[in-house]
Structures are given as C-alpha cells and as structure tokens.
Design an enzyme around this catalytic site. Structure first.
Site, PDB file in Angstrom:
ATOM      1  N   ASP A  15       0.819  -1.214   0.000  1.00  0.00           N
ATOM      2  CA  ASP A  15       0.000   0.000   0.000  1.00  0.00           C
ATOM      3  C   ASP A  15       0.853   1.265   0.000  1.00  0.00           C
ATOM      4  O   ASP A  15       0.651   2.160  -0.813  1.00  0.00           O
ATOM      5  CB  ASP A  15      -0.906   0.040   1.239  1.00  0.00           C
ATOM      6  CG  ASP A  15      -2.153  -0.821   1.067  1.00  0.00           C
ATOM      7  OD1 ASP A  15      -2.396  -1.328  -0.050  1.00  0.00           O
ATOM      8  OD2 ASP A  15      -2.877  -0.994   2.069  1.00  0.00           O
ATOM      9  N   ASP A 123      -6.758   4.756  12.855  1.00  0.00           N
ATOM     10  CA  ASP A 123      -5.407   5.298  12.790  1.00  0.00           C
ATOM     11  C   ASP A 123      -5.365   6.561  11.950  1.00  0.00           C
ATOM     12  O   ASP A 123      -4.582   7.468  12.221  1.00  0.00           O
ATOM     13  CB  ASP A 123      -4.450   4.234  12.234  1.00  0.00           C
ATOM     14  CG  ASP A 123      -4.153   3.189  13.294  1.00  0.00           C
ATOM     15  OD1 ASP A 123      -4.188   3.525  14.485  1.00  0.00           O
ATOM     16  OD2 ASP A 123      -3.897   2.024  12.936  1.00  0.00           O
TER      17      ASP A 123
END
Lengths: 419, 419, 419, 419
Positions: A15, A123
C-alpha cells in the site's frame, strides 16, 4: 503541477509503496519515514525500497526507546486499557509517528504528510489529529482512502509502475505490531461466534501447547514502572521484550473483544500482549497494597478517560497532560515486588511485598497481635448508618421494605416452639 | 432483670452457641434464626442445637431462591465487584439475613437482634445498618464483640454451660460461604507474599490438577441474567450450583487480593467464586456486543458505586434503588449466548451471538460488503480534531511539543539523499 | 428530474421560504411543517405563506404541551444544564421537531426531510441525528448549508421567485426561542469583553429597571416536577409561562457564557430563561433537603451526562433512557414547597418545606432537644481517620508534612513563658 | 496525677477558657495556641487571658498569609465547593490549626492536643484526623465533648474558678469566621422555612440596602489565582480582604443551604463569603474561555471530590496531593481578566479577556470572516450519528419511538392540501 514535498509514513508494504508513486503522480516529491517501534522490520531494506520506488529521501529510525519512555510508560502509569480491556498497542505508536512526521516535515520543508490508512480505521484519525496538533499548517493526505483502487486495481498499478508485489498468498488477517503488542483483525475473526484460530497468533502459545510446568516471575516496580525482572535490572525495551517472550511461551496475553471504534461502529478485535497483560495485572495488584482506598476509587474513572484520550487521537491534549500530573503524583508510592505465576494461558499474582505497604499486619490480623480498637466500631456504626436509618424513618410511614412482599407466600417460616 | 426477646443470627458454631447462653445471662430470651443461603448447613441439626442450648424458639429457613432473585441477580445486573475484583459473596447475604432478623423480631415481638460478628469485621456494620434501616427501633447486640473472652475463656465458658465444643483441630482459616462463593481469611494468608496453599480451597481444583481437556459451556442471557446452561433452561439456584461445579472442576474462580475494608484498613482476602467469575466475565463480553459505547462508559463508574453500596451495608438505600432502575433499563438488551472455554484455571470467552448485536457485519468488515461511508471520515476528522488543533494554535507561540527535547540528542536521524 | 417529497421544517422566515423554492428547483415536492413550541409564531400565517410559496402541503401544530411533558420535564428531573449553565432551551426542541419530521415523512411518503440550519451550528447535528435515529432510511437535506448563497444572493433569489423579503432592518442578533427560554447570538455578543446590551433581551428586565419591591413566589414540587405556583395548581405550559413572566419582570434568568459547541469550537452564548433558572435553582435546593447525600453526589455526574446527550443530539439513545430510569426513581421523594425571593435580577431560595424532609430537627439542633449520640463520635473518628493515619505512619519515616518548611522562617512563633 | 502537657486550640471565649482549668483539673499542664486566620481576634488579649487563667504557655500567631497560600489558593484552583455550594470557609482553617497544634506539641514535648469542639460537629473530626495524620502518637482531647456540662453548669464552673464570663446576652447564632468567609448556624436558622434574618449577617448588606449604583470590578487571574484587583496587584490576604469589602457592600456572597454533615445528618447552614463567591464565579467563567471542553468536563467530578476531602478532614491525604497535581497542571492556562458587575446582592460576569483564549473569533463568527469548514459537517454528522442510527436499526423491528403514542390522540395534525 508541482505541489511541494510530502512526508509519507512508510511501512515498506504494498500500500505505502504504491502510495509513493501515486503521490508523485499527484505532483509531490515524496520523503518516506519508517520507524522501528518493535515490529519486525528491516530498516535498511525499507530505505532502499523507498528510494528505488522513487522517494527523494528516506528516513529510517529506531524509536523503540522513545516509544517506551514517552508513550508506553505514561500509559502504564495510568493503567490505560481502552474499555477496560485493550492496552492500546497500536494507539500508542500513532502519536509518536505523528511527532516524527511533523518533525521531518519541518526539516524537509514539506507542505504535507501522508499515511496509508483507510477511511474507516481509527489510525487515520489519530495520525491526522496528532500531526495537525503539532503542526496545524500541514496538510494530511490519505492516498489509500482517496484513490478508490480495488485490490486488483492496486496490483495492476503496482506492476505497471514496477513496484514489487508480494508473491505469497495474502494472510487473511490484518496485523499491526509493536513492542507493546500485536493486533489481529479480519478474516475469520469477523464472526464473533468463531473462536480465534491458532494461526492468528504469533507471540503466544496455545495454552494446551504451553509448558506443563508452572513458572514464576518477579517484577520489581519503582514509582509505578517496572525496573527489574527476577531481580535483574533492565531498561524498558529489554524488560518488555523479555517478558513478552516468557509470558508468551506460557500462552499468556491473548485478548478478544468487541470494541467500540472511534468512527462509530463496533468491531471484533483480537490482540496478543503478553508483557502488557502481566505488567498491568501486577501493577494493579501492587496498587491495592500501596495506594489509599480513595485514590484507587478516584483513579478508576481517570484510567478509562486516559485510555479514551489515547484511543481517539487526543494524546497531545491538555487533559492528557493534567492526567499525567495526577498519575505521576499518585504513582510515587507504587514500589515493590510482585510475584506472578504463569501457567497454561493464565497469569496469577501470588505474592506482593512493598516498602510502602499500607497493609499493616497488626491491624489486619485476627491473631493476638491485633492492635485495632474494636470498641470504636460501636460509635462508627452508629454514625455510619445514620443516613440510611434516617431515610427509612422518614419514609417509614409508607411501609418497610420487608413488608413489600407481605402478600407473597414464597418463604414459609419454619419455627419450633420449645417445650 | 428480664430485658425481653432477642433474635440471634445463629450459625450453629461455637461462637453463636455460646452467645445463646451469654445473652440469656444478660437477661434475654433468645430466638435463633438460621438461613440456608447455599453454605453447608444442616438446618434441622441447627434448630435442635439451638433449642438444646436454651433458645426459646428456633427459626430455620431455606432462603437460597430469595438470595439469588433479590440479591445476587441485581448485583449481577450491575456487574457488582468491589474494587473491581470481589463479587461480594458474603456482602450480599448480609442484607437478606438482616431482613429476616427484622421480620422475625416483628413476629416475635423482640426488642433486639444479635449477631456473632467481631468488632473489626465489616459484617457487623452490614448487619447493624441493614437491620436498623428496616426497623430503626431495634437494638442490635454483638455478644462476641462485647464479651471480651479469649479463645480459652470462651471454651471454658462453653464447657461450664454444657455447650458442645468441637473436638477437631481448628482450621487455620476463617471461612464464610454461600451459593455466590466462598471467602477465606487468616492463617498463612495474612502474609501477602505467601501463595495461597491448596488446602485453603474447596470449590476449585488446583489448575495443574484440573482436567487436561478443554471444556466449553454456553450460557444464555436474557435481560442481563443467565437463563440456560448449554442450552438447558434452569432456575438461578440450579444454574449457579451447576456452574460452580463445572468451572470449579477446571480450577476457575480463584481471587486473591488486598482489599480495603470498610473499617479503615487493608486486608488480604482470598475467594473462590467459580460461577460468579464466569458469569460476570461472560456478561461483560456480551454487553460489549449489545450495549452502546456511551452506556458501557457510563456504567463503569456506576458498577463500582453499586458494589461499594453493597460492601458498606447500604443495600437498603435510595441510591441503590436508583441504580437498580438504571441497570434494569440498560440490561433489557443484554440478550444472547456466550461460549466460554474452561481450561486449567482460566475461563475465556470465545464466542458471542445476540439478537440485539450492535456489531454490524457490513459496517465492520474490510471485505467487499463494506457499507461504511469512507468519505465521511474527512469531515469527521476535521471537526473531531478541531479542539486540539485550536489548543495548539493558541498555545503554539510558546513551543511545539516536538521541540521540547530539541536539545536532546537521543534520536539521531538517519536519512539518505537519493541520487 | 422528480425526486419525491421532502418535509421541510419551516419557520416562516426568509431562509426557509427560499428553501421551499430551492428544493422545488432540485426536483422535490415540498411539504412544510411548523411547530409552535412557545415562540412567537402565527401558525395560520405560516401555513398560508408556505402554500403561497409553492409547498404542496403545510402542517402546523401546537406542540407546547408535548414539548413540556416529554422533553422539558425529563430534562428538569435531570437538572440538565449543559456545562452546568445552559438549560438546553433550543437543544430540547430539536428532537421534538425531528420526531414530527419523521412522522410526517411517513404519513406523506416522503423520501427526505430538510431543515434551514447552517453548516456550523449544532442544530443541524441534532436534527439530522434525531431524525435518522427515528427513521434511518430518510435522507436529510440542508439547503442553507448547501446552496452557498451570500445574503445578497439569497435576497435576489427571493425577489426573483416572488418570495416576500422582510423590509425591516435585520436585527444584529440571531435568535431562537421557545417556552423554555430564548437564545441570543451574534452581533456585539461575539466579543466576550462586551457586556450584553439591553436590546439583546426581551423576556427579562434590566435589573436596575426591575421593581424596587421584593416579590416572593412559592413553587410546589411533586416527584421533581412543579405542579403549583403560589399554591395554585396549573399545568406545565401555564406554569412555565406564568413564571417566565414573574421572574422576567424582576430581571431574573439571564445567562452569559462561553460554551463549547458540539462542532469543536467555543462560542459566546447569551440566554434568557426566567422560568428554567428559577425552577432549577428551587428544585436543587429542595433536593438537598429530600435526597440522601450519596444520591446527590452520584447525580452530579449523571446530570452533566444527561445534558451532554441532549446537547449533542443523542436524545433518542439508550443511555438517555437508562438515565431517565435513574432520575425517575430518585426524584420520587422530591416533594415540597420552595419559597423564592425575586429582586433586581436575582432569585434566592429563602424557604423550604417537605413531607419527605431528611432534615431532622432533633438531630440537627444544638438546643436541648438534641437526640444525636455525641459519644459515638469518638469511635467514628477513630475509624474514619484510620486510613490517613496509617498512610502517614507508613510514609512517616520520610518526614512529616509540618517539617517540610522547617527551614522557612516565615512564621515567627510568639510565645510567652508564664511566671 | 500529672499527665504531661497538652496544647489547646484556644479561641479566647468561654468554652476554651473553661477548658484550660478543666484540663488542669485532669492533671495536664496547658499550653494554648491562638491563630489569626482573619477572624476578629485580639491576639495579645488572648495570650494574656490564657496565662491568667492558668496556661503555662500561650502561643499566638498571625497565620493569614499561610492560610491563603497553602489552604485557600489550592482550594480555589480546585473550585472547591462542598456539594457545589459551600466554599469550605471553616473547613479550610482546620488543617492549618491542626498543623500548628502538632508543631507546638513537638516543640513543647506535649503528649496531647485539645480542642473546644462538641461531639456532633465536624470540626472535631477534621482536627482530630488532621492532627493525628501529622503526628499519630498524639492523644486528642475534646473537653467540651467530654465534660457533659450544661450551659449553667459551665457558667457556675467558670465563676467558681475565676474565669471571666461574658455579660452580654448570648447571640442566638453560632459563628465561625476567617478571611474566606463566615458561617452562621443555630437560632432561627434551624427552621429551613425561615428566611435568614438580617441580623445573622455581618459582612454583607441586605440587597435592598445596597448601593443603587452598579459597580464593576476587574479581577486579573494568573494560573488560576487572582493577582490584581481593578488592575492593582496585591497579595492574597489584601486582595481577599478588599474584595470582601467591595462585594459585601453590594450584598454579594450570601449562601443558604441544607448541607450533609460528615457525621451523618443534614443541617441548615448559612454563610456569607463575598470574596469567595465572586472569585469562584469569575474563575469558572474564565475557565470556560481558556480550558478545553474535556478538561472542563473531567474537572467537574474532581472538584467535588476535592471539596469532599477538605470537608471530611482528609486534607493531608494522598488523594488530595494527586488532585493538586492535576489542578496545578490544568490551571496553568487560566490567565486573563474578568469583569464582574456587582448590584443589589448579585454578581454577574460581564466581560472576559485572556491571552490564552480558546474562543477564536474567526471560527465562532457568523460574519464574513468565518474560517470554519462548513462542508466538514456532512461527514461529521454521518459518523457522529452512526451509533444511535445503528442502535435504532437493530432495535427497529420493535417499533420506532414515534409510534409509541400512535394510539394517543393528543396531537391533531392540521394540514391543508393545496389547490
């Protein structure tokens, strides 16, 4: 159009590697930052991969000691467990990462920072709030949230741009890890009726595979923090690592809960946190020996508040600072040794001693050394009970509680007249 | 001088048997009352011994069902654990006993009630406060607190008055027991560094002697109360007894703590409560699935308050009534089945299902069924973080947090210029 | 493209009149809904204006009684004041309006509801959350937030579409009003150093213009709710209106505060709430006479939580239901008469009587009727002080508190040897 | 039999003068201690009277500055008001007096200290607990509690021993006074339905006798403490005295409440505390400008806890120390100027400014300078409302709230079909 520099929190995985290129496509120069907070990471390989993928600069840092000193230890002082259960493993590393994103942005003159979080995790909230708290003028970018790639799109994009794609089959789990524990999500865990499979765990043995022999560890606390294991002094990073190993071997430290996420829904979360579980349990037992009753009672609520702040991204907030002041003061007397038994998945506190113990033998004993003034009880009870007795007297014209079920026949009264 | 009748809470043991005579010496007619709340007791033998010793009347009653319905279940709804740890075993039976002391005093026209507690325990407080709350005009006598006998004096007095003295060696432990658990004090337990010896326990196996096979139990809850075990519906008394047996066999339910006593000092207390430990753990897990986050948070403090009330003798108080109303409302949705694994001293919740589950798959999942609106996160984070960002902007003229350690050199920053 | 029906909360003012046309432009049929919750409103004129402007249907309703019974009274039972100060005037009407938006949407088969709130207020949050809580499938539209008109744009649009534009000069203040008070924002009030000008107020006299004579009112409470004024029973709507008038005449009920808005920033808010201020003050005084100390203490936190829920749009939430249960139980004994003195801006409780008074003369008196057991104090103090005395004994090896300033010379000790 | 020296807290009045002789009769040498904490007292006359009556030594001390610095200011930082209402006037002087009783006992080698409190007050508890916390080996004597004199007995005893008896008629009130206020009990105040008569007050004018002109004062706070009045810096003692005078002149500072006494019953208490009332009100207003919302919320509960500790004699306790740490940290930003209007019994905050203001104009304004991101609201509301919407979806199969009263006919729905 050139937009300036962005500092990307870089894990080295697919990612964030794709994010390097994607941010470059958007017009940014990308600086990566990779922190070692105790997860399995090859910092040099990360740096190399970042630079190969196109980063103009790559920072890699071992932040384990700072992580323990400035984030884990304050949370331990506060017995911080979100919803009473989760020791905040991942939540504690986010403000540290944010701090360095802001710091490197300053050094590099970056206009933005970026992270690889999705749009439904927490997060993203922690990193964006913490980063902007420290440097409000920074833009925070979230490529993974914004690019709307499917998994296949992402792999195509990676191949197209020469980004190495892992060939191994993707684990069904989503993992985050640091010195303070490991969190495991997704896959079979999404069904709360399913017992977490053994392959979800890495730090802890299955209880039935743990040693058949009991093992004891003795933890020495000073002002609420562990300073020695089995009598051997060691620094925080070493102590946590060692205790993770010992407790994990005995299968201790697994947590499995339905958790209320910051973004408004419930999620099933599994953690393995051998050292945190043992340390929190041991310290709480020691506190019951060394802290006054009203301190213990007042702390309960503040501990939950502290954990909530860490969980929701309010680490750099004035309430957290004020709570730290409270806990630092209160923990000054949390000194002593705690003996913990480890066996087949369970840790049990089996011994406590402290130079500050408020457990006073000659008050507590029922033996002949008893120094408690028994006759004081009479006056005490009189005054102690006065409010409820007054209450009942005032409200007694109605009917005493024990007549409420007068019509009920559930308790036949058995009695025997003598003679 | 004849003083009237007194109702004595009578266990059948030496202390309260001596108390019968001693109260008679003081000028009272003594009526005894013995309740079966799940301890080992032979009610008929008690009655006989009381009458033989001189009681003018002896009540014996099986109150197990009322104990569960009116005392244990409300406490379970409230997750009541004193200082977060003790399920209030003994504390819950005292108001029930007080209720019957008052009731029998009314029936018998007694002027006083009496109990066998010493002057430093907390049961004296609970019984005196509860009894006088229900019937404020009653005197409460405490012969054992007042007679100032040494152990030898007491035995001499017993022999002199023909009261049978147990010939077996006195156990080093002081025990109280009912359906909701067993509390163990004194003897070697008075040293908090000493691990509780195996002989202190009766309901629970040592973990290392527990079965080598894992056992699962499924508990069905309805409105916060257990109604079935492994799918089999049973009433409260039977369910608790059965679960005590199953969990106890696996060594589950031991509690060992330094506890703050009501009378101002700390005491080391050991309990074994197999069913309470499993039920409380299971229900708390189910609550995390069925209750809203803010309900869970608000309850934490109220649970501790509830436990405190029960512990300090304030069972018959208006705050307890108001808290009951809160918990009854909040628990209406705590319905479902909890799967618990029992193994070698440890109980672990491994499965949850509920018709009221707030865990919603398509919100929580990371798979393709995801219904969460990811784009909402951007606006949410903006507003969520506004207070801390504003705080830091206002206070930023000082210095940002990350410069506080500017002079420190602990983190060498490693970076590599590309090319 | 025709999108279906939308139900618009319609005040009759410019914004929501423009919204009718604007929503029609977007493809909706518009149904308006106007509620009388005690503000100055001509329901029939509203209906007429709505239909003239293009609404396909116009609901108008007098909801004052429901507002008081189901929203104001529960909040009063809970002493609900946001941040301890604001009686939630506007916040309480929003869930009621949301309920009728959802109800009418059901009746009309509408696909959406709409409101005239801007993007930074909190009423948008309350209305959207409450409406979707009641009917999750409804879309909620916010034309004023979305149309990005400047004031001039809006007036042009109105003129263009034949919507009547008020010719009077716009007040500098933004006002919301209902039976439970009036909130005033904007204009000169945006500077917190500025004293609110007299022209901001409508319900309350300036204290210096209030009558020179003291006035007394007696309020009778039953289970925490006012049922009579000066001995005359009246229903809630009438009682509040009457008390608004009396207290307002004496200048009582002004509130001026910096308030933390739900959307993350602070705002200066001015309110005038004559009846709420007097009722809350009177009831709190009566509670101190009729509620047990621990109930008063436990309630303090729950009152703030309740107010927070109402403020943030969580009226239809399970925590609010559980808190209602708590307050309903606790308020059962809040019965009695409170005498309040009104004078020059100030209300003062000067007399209390209650059939449930826990103030017991012969305990409290220092005169000869004293029934308090003075000798009990000795034992009570012994045990009460034991924890702090133990604490100091354990920690005494360091140094007693009174030696801390031993080196200081700030208090010369003056003493005189006799003889 | 000679028992050693005792240090007596000596007010100079009849009770403690008689106590000198009475303690001498019991075999003690008596050392007296008189502190000036701001009450009306002639220290030299006190010393002379003590020595004349038989004291072997007489200490007199001006402790006003220490009282303010170490007791009043920490309590002000904590906004300490018992039950939210009483600024702890008398309660704050007791630990100071206890500290000096212990200190002088040490200097004099005394075996005991003594005070003139009765057996039902709370000052006996405060003085005994505080003194023994500081010096656990001291006996604490309470002659007035123990001698069982009637008022007439006491006067006879005084005359017999040559102790001067005041000739003026005894005031119906019992008074305690210091710089932080004045408490008034007894006499007509024992009836809570009676409005406190004017003659009960000394520091405050009746509102109707107060000046007809409004007066403004500006108070400058630094880290939560007042440092200047109307721009003039002054020390704490001077500032409190001056503000007592100004506010008292305007009739500000009267408090009248039913209060829960430490010894288990309710009492009607009247106070006049001009400076405390104004300072607490002003600081709380300033806090709403300078503290974060969550700090304000978290503090509410801790403020009550702090006040409770001071009230119940737990000043020298570890919980109080930890709370001080919290408040000291949190108050660092409570800086600024508060403008207060005084008029006819009422103080009103009418202006606030602060270098640390979190009230940010361009966020709060509705004018064109608005910097708030309105579009963020959409995403925010979505996520903010998710928990209640989910709750209602899960529980919706039952029936939505708005159908609960479906059968009710209380709201006729008026609507008009257009055309």
């Amino acid at each position: 159009m050139y937009k300036g520099k962005v500092v990307l929190a870089y894990s080295g995985g697919l990612d964030t590697s794709v994010a390097i290129k994607w941010l470059m496509d958007q017009g940014y120069d990308v600086v990566t930052f990779t922190a070692d907070v105790g997860q399995v990471v090859d910092l040099e390989a990360c740096k190399e991969r970042a630079l190969l993928t196109g980063a103009c600069n790559a920072y890699v840092m071992d932040l384990k000691e700072e992580f323990v000193q400035d984030f884990v230890w304050p949370a331990l002082k506060a017995n911080a467990m979100y919803q009473g259960t989760y020791p905040l493993t991942s939540a504690l590393s986010r403000p540290l990462i944010s701090k360095y994103l802001a710091k490197i942005a300053e050094i590099e003159g970056a206009v933005a920072v970026a992270h690889g979080c999705t749009g439904k995790g927490q997060d993203q909230v922690r990193i964006e709030v913490c980063t902007r708290a420290l440097k409000p003028d920074l833009k925070v970018l979230a490529p993974v949230r914004d690019w709307h790639f499917s998994r296949d799109d992402e792999i195509d994009y990676a191949k197209e741009h020469g980004i190495p794609v892992p060939v191994t089959k993707k684990s069904p789990y989503s993992i985050d890890e640091n010195l303070w524990g490991r969190s495991i999500e997704c896959g079979p865990l999404e069904d709360p009726w399913t017992e977490p499979p053994s392959d979800a765990f890495k730090l802890t043995a299955d209880p039935w595979d743990a040693p058949d022999e009991v093992e004891y560890v003795e933890i020495t606390f000073k002002e609420g923090l562990p300073v020695a294991l089995n009598g051997e002094e060691m620094d925080g990073v070493a102590l946590i690592a060692k205790l993770n190993e010992i407790a994990g071997k005995h299968g201790v430290g697994r947590i499995d809960m339905i958790e209320d996420r910051l973004v408004g829904f419930k999620s099933r979360e599994v953690y393995e946190c051998p050292a945190p579980v043992v340390l929190l349990q041991a310290k709480k037992a020691l506190e019951k020996m060394t802290l006054a009753k009203d301190v213990i009672a007042a702390k309960a609520d503040l501990e939950l508040k502290y954990a909530e702040l860490a969980y929701v991204g309010y680490w750099f907030s004035p309430l957290k600072d004020a709570l730290d002041a409270f806990f630092n003061q209160a923990q000054k007397v949390v000194n002593g040794v705690v003996r913990v038994r480890l066996y087949k998945g369970q840790s049990t506190v089996v011994g406590l001693k402290s130079p500050n113990s408020l457990y006073v033998d000659d008050l507590a004993t029922y033996s002949t050394g008893d120094s408690f003034d028994h006759s004081a009880a009479v006056g005490f009870i009189n005054i102690w009970g006065l409010p409820v007795v007054t209450w009942k007297q005032v409200h007694g014209s109605k009917k005493p509680a024990y007549q409420c079920e007068a019509s009920s026949e559930k308790e036949p009264i058995s009695s025997n007249q003598k003679g």
